[in-house]
Design an enzyme around this catalytic site. Sequence first.
Site, mmCIF file in Angstrom:
data_model
loop_
_atom_site.group_PDB
_atom_site.id
_atom_site.type_symbol
_atom_site.label_atom_id
_atom_site.label_comp_id
_atom_site.label_asym_id
_atom_site.label_seq_id
_atom_site.Cartn_x
_atom_site.Cartn_y
_atom_site.Cartn_z
ATOM 1 N N SER A 115 45.256 34.641 36.739
ATOM 2 C CA SER A 115 46.236 35.671 37.054
ATOM 3 C C SER A 115 46.199 36.044 38.532
ATOM 4 O O SER A 115 46.436 35.215 39.397
ATOM 5 C CB SER A 115 46.008 36.896 36.161
ATOM 6 O OG SER A 115 47.056 37.827 36.333
ATOM 7 N N HIS A 116 45.861 37.286 38.825
ATOM 8 C CA HIS A 116 45.924 37.819 40.185
ATOM 9 C C HIS A 116 44.621 37.622 40.955
ATOM 10 O O HIS A 116 44.514 38.084 42.094
ATOM 11 C CB HIS A 116 46.249 39.319 40.121
ATOM 12 C CG HIS A 116 45.310 40.081 39.240
ATOM 13 N ND1 HIS A 116 45.320 39.930 37.868
ATOM 14 C CD2 HIS A 116 44.332 40.975 39.512
ATOM 15 C CE1 HIS A 116 44.376 40.711 37.345
ATOM 16 N NE2 HIS A 116 43.774 41.340 38.317
ATOM 17 N N ASP A 279 52.630 37.910 41.116
ATOM 18 C CA ASP A 279 51.213 37.571 41.251
ATOM 19 C C ASP A 279 50.969 36.083 41.062
ATOM 20 O O ASP A 279 51.901 35.271 41.031
ATOM 21 C CB ASP A 279 50.378 38.385 40.272
ATOM 22 C CG ASP A 279 50.567 37.956 38.830
ATOM 23 O OD1 ASP A 279 51.670 37.494 38.490
ATOM 24 O OD2 ASP A 279 49.614 38.075 38.036
ATOM 25 N N ASP A 281 50.123 34.032 38.569
ATOM 26 C CA ASP A 281 50.737 33.258 37.484
ATOM 27 C C ASP A 281 52.119 33.759 37.098
ATOM 28 O O ASP A 281 52.695 33.292 36.117
ATOM 29 C CB ASP A 281 49.827 33.222 36.265
ATOM 30 C CG ASP A 281 49.648 34.584 35.604
ATOM 31 O OD1 ASP A 281 49.691 35.601 36.318
ATOM 32 O OD2 ASP A 281 49.443 34.641 34.382
ATOM 33 N N ASP A 283 53.254 36.817 36.075
ATOM 34 C CA ASP A 283 53.536 37.785 35.010
ATOM 35 C C ASP A 283 53.502 39.237 35.485
ATOM 36 O O ASP A 283 53.805 40.134 34.709
ATOM 37 C CB ASP A 283 52.602 37.576 33.811
ATOM 38 C CG ASP A 283 51.130 37.775 34.135
ATOM 39 O OD1 ASP A 283 50.782 38.064 35.298
ATOM 40 O OD2 ASP A 283 50.302 37.626 33.207
ATOM 41 N N ARG A 284 53.144 39.476 36.737
ATOM 42 C CA ARG A 284 53.121 40.852 37.249
ATOM 43 C C ARG A 284 54.178 41.027 38.324
ATOM 44 O O ARG A 284 54.675 40.066 38.896
ATOM 45 C CB ARG A 284 51.742 41.189 37.813
ATOM 46 C CG ARG A 284 50.640 41.106 36.778
ATOM 47 C CD ARG A 284 49.312 41.525 37.357
ATOM 48 N NE ARG A 284 48.248 41.331 36.376
ATOM 49 C CZ ARG A 284 47.189 42.115 36.232
ATOM 50 N NH1 ARG A 284 47.042 43.158 37.013
ATOM 51 N NH2 ARG A 284 46.280 41.861 35.330
ATOM 52 N N LYS A 378 54.218 39.289 29.649
ATOM 53 C CA LYS A 378 54.859 40.057 30.703
ATOM 54 C C LYS A 378 55.482 39.087 31.697
ATOM 55 O O LYS A 378 55.079 37.938 31.802
ATOM 56 C CB LYS A 378 53.881 41.001 31.390
ATOM 57 C CG LYS A 378 52.546 40.415 31.805
ATOM 58 C CD LYS A 378 51.622 41.517 32.318
ATOM 59 C CE LYS A 378 50.232 41.007 32.670
ATOM 60 N NZ LYS A 378 49.394 40.795 31.491
#
Length: 527
Positions: A115-116, A279, A281, A283-284, A378
């Site tokens: 992710s982030h 971010d 991947d 999703d944010r 998300k």
Amino acid sequence: MHAAVRSITTTPFEDQQVGTAGLRKRVQVFKQPHYLENFVQSVFDTHPGFEGSTLVVGGDGRYHNDVAIQTILSMAAAAGVQRVVVGVDGILSTPAASHLIRKHDAHGGFVLSASHNPAGPEGDFGIKFSVRGGGQAPSSLTDAIYARSRTITTYRQIDAPPIDLSQPGETRLGSMIVLCVDSTRDYADLMETRFDFDAIRALLASGFEFAFDAMHAVTGPYARELFVNRLGAPESVLRNATPLPDFGGGHPDPNLVYAADLAEEVVTRQGLDFAAASDGDGDRNMILGRGLSVSPCESLAVIAANARCMPAYRNGIRGAARSMPTSRALDAVAAQQGFAAHETPTGWKFFCNLLDAGDIQICGEESFGTGSDHVREKDGLWAVLAWMNLLASRPGQSVADIMLDHWRTYGRHYYERHDYEGLSAEQAERVMDSLRQRLAALPGQSFDDLTVSAADEFAYSDPIDNSHAQGQGLRVCFGDAARIVLRKSGTGTSGATLRLYLECLRQDPWELRLPTQEVLTPLAVIA
């Protein structure tokens, strides 16, 4: 073409318990012999139905993605998977992976991302398994995978060279078909069914000044397909749009710290009407307007309040959901508009049953995550398009105008999160226990001008499948006026992180533009 299947002897690792969004460790941990293979085989061993099925594989392009994807393809062929859908160069954003799982009715998918978190040889790596329907694996499955990972003795893969994933097309790996796709087109096609692209195109052509920062992560190609190819924006609206294995040495977390240059341009210098970032991947999201930053909690509430401006929700929504630590701004909208508001534990998987049942259409978390029923993750770019659709539906209104209208209608939920990182597990649990032991005695006690109305440890019973989740964070509520939440995070790769959430509601007109710190400092002292 058939290839020999090899059975390889291995020994268990004791640290393959997934967190809130998968298994995340340092790259060097994943590069240990057998480490990734043990986890993947544990998934194959505990989730029946892979033989003859379709699988989706891809990731955010971070360092080690390419090697890991080839390993998973080899193991999928050994497991009897009939077809794997993979992104060109192995690139798949997390929401795009969810969409492909749904589009191809896949048995599930492996998403390779931390992710982030920072990337590169000294950075982080991660893997999670998504089930049919495109949502994260439920706790019952992740518990079974972890149990299997502690007893595994062999894994299987085929003898075959790596395959070329640089171009769309179909090839074979053993007897398994590998379909390489340009997922940006699939994803953009989906977005065109959700939003009024004509209205957004007109907004962008009207002199509207906009920028999107992909932070050298996965969303750059998706943003180019959407904003440049389909909505007619110039290439100059894109910042850091080329995915890099180390994310350009940056920290791909879209917030005011790690996207400081964009925030300075929009919030401080007021140089753009609207800007956004996503971010690692995809999703944010971070939403910025001229002169202000929109908090994720309020972004969720504003999108839900204005859902009817989107073609997908012209008739309104039945319900929406937020994670427990996310501010109650969404609840205020639901109360006035008459739709259901659900409160779940942190973790997108807790939204999925509600989405599948049609009980909610929009959902989000305070950690810069917002989404809807179009996928089961998300989705950062979805949130950006939702805001652009909203701005297009209100000609002449700025982000600041929309926020002020919202606060006047529903009140303003001032909100902050404080992270205490790098703690030992013992330190974190000691703090949690000290508050946990006081919860029963807190109701009725007064602190300054606030009186505790309720104090508990959040537990959740899923209304769809009756599953139960305990120990989801500690809450101290002061009626509708304020709230304190304390919980341990499940997204780190080492040590423990405690998160303290502070929330105060203000409704008097003169209190709607106060500095956040001024409003929340008294509550912080109480906490």
